[in-house]
Write a protein that holds these residues in place. Structure first.
Motif: not given
Length: 394
Positions: A207-214, A236-241, A322-325
């Motif tokens: 979960f990395v958004h435009p302008g950032s690079v992990h 987290k990426s695919f909701n498999l916790a 980053g993240t969805y929080l």
């Protein structure tokens, strides 16, 4: 191609996030919680199909990752993050937090200390104290409206003889920072110079958004990068916790042997049959779904940020790298943390209160953006109406 608009309540299936409604006897069927970091979206259909095929096979014995699974993980890391991982570097645990617990038992003794950077995901502290180790806090600091590491503070703590491990959150939960390569390299150099092992929790790396690079910590230069532990998962990426499957990646053979030597006693030598099937399907077939999801998350963030700017201009919404929080400072409302929590709950806004993330979190709220837009618009409408009723300073 994918449905990110249907609201699918999860009452009555043991969903931890939804248990608040059961405990408080909340009967409004249209409410959703915005707290614990899992999503209110069904998994990618390719994953569901893979799980159905796995279920149809009908034998669910002791299971370990095979070569095709490891190849899928390696290919994902290379494709998404430019990180060349060897299959032999990977072993599985039930989650990244269990792996942190495992690392403490393998690398430290009671009384040793672990560096954390609050405000941070609460288990970072809990796993340290529950194992009889000590917490050394290096709080994040805000400069020009953006969180950053206190590298001078990190160096001072790393020099202490009791400091053995540094728990890094990358990307950082809850503040949404994606650390730059320069920041990470500086932290790596400090830890290497002082013999501190880095455990890098990279569960939000996709979960990395435009302008950032992990930048994977293990892809840096120097000994700290070669001798670190990277915790990853598709959870987290695919909701498999709920399928409790994480991939722990360690390139150094001696460090890896010390960790895997503790696996049987602390996390178990086998893994979840369905978790392996789902993770492989996610990494081999789920990328289009993830790309579509990222657009939804960014749209939800922009909506909430703009809403706050219009209706609550005194509330600071931090950039979502980053993240969805979403991480927002509500201290301007003039409420103590307990009062803020009570206000939110009384108006059916079930968020994660900032104080649970430790130093620097009081008066903040963490809002989970991984839900259909209509859930967020309903929540923001309740917040606006409640604030008007109580006459809060905007």
């Amino acid at each position: 191609m994918y449905d990110f608009t249907t609201f699918k309540p999860r009452r009555g299936i043991g969903a931890e996030k939804w248990s608040t409604f059961e405990r408080q006897a909340v009967d409004n069927p249209n409410l959703a919680p915005y707290s614990i970091a899992d999503m209110e979206f069904p998994a990618a259909p390719e994953i569901t199909a893979a799980l159905k095929e796995a279920a149809d096979f009908g034998i669910f014995g002791y299971t370990v990752a095979d070569s095709s699974y490891r190849d899928a993980v390696c290919a994902w890391m290379d494709r998404r993050h430019g990180w060349a991982v060897e299959p032999t570097w990977i072993f599985q645990t039930y989650g990244v937090v269990p792996a942190m617990n495992l690392a403490l038992h393998a690398l430290t003794a009671p009384g040793d200390a672990v560096i954390i950077q609050p405000p941070v995901y609460p288990p970072f502290r809990a796993v340290v104290t529950s194992t009889g180790r000590r917490v050394l806090e290096n709080p994040l600091r805000v400069k020009d409206g953006r969180y950053e590491m206190d590298l001078e503070g990190l160096e001072a703590l790393a020099r202490r003889s009791e400091a053995k491990v540094f728990f890094l959150c990358s990307p950082h939960n809850p503040v949404g920072r994606v650390w730059t390569r320069g920041e990470l390299q500086a932290a790596a150099d400090i830890c290497a110079a002082n013999g501190v092992t880095v455990f890098s929790d990279e569960i939000h790396a996709d979960f990395v958004h435009p302008g950032s690079v992990h930048t994977p910590f293990a892809a840096l230069d120097g000994p700290a990068a070669r001798e670190c532990i990277v915790g990853t998962s598709a959870s987290k990426s695919f909701n498999l916790a709920g399928l409790v499957t994480a991939n722990i990646i360690v390139s150094d053979p001696d460090l890896r042997a010390r960790l895997t030597g503790k696996v049987v006693g602390y996390t178990g030598e086998y893994t979840n049959y369905f978790g392996l099937a789902a993770t492989r399907a996610a990494y081999e077939q789920g990328e289009p779904w993830l790309e579509a999801l990222l657009e939804v998350i960014r749209g939800n963030y922009e909506y909430c940020k703009n809403f706050m700017a219009e209706k609550f201009p005194s509330v600071t919404v931090y950039p979502l790298e980053g993240t969805y929080l979403l991480w927002a400072d509500f201290n301007s409302l003039g409420l103590e943390p307990a009062e803020l929590e009570r206000f939110m709950v009384e108006h059916q806004l079930y968020l994660d209160e900032g104080y649970i993330f430790g130093t620097g979190g009081a008066g903040f709220e963490r809002i989970n953006l991984a839900c259909p837009r209509q859930c967020l618009t309903a929540a923001m409408a309740r917040l606006n109406a409640a604030a008007a009723e109580f006459g809060f300073k905007r």
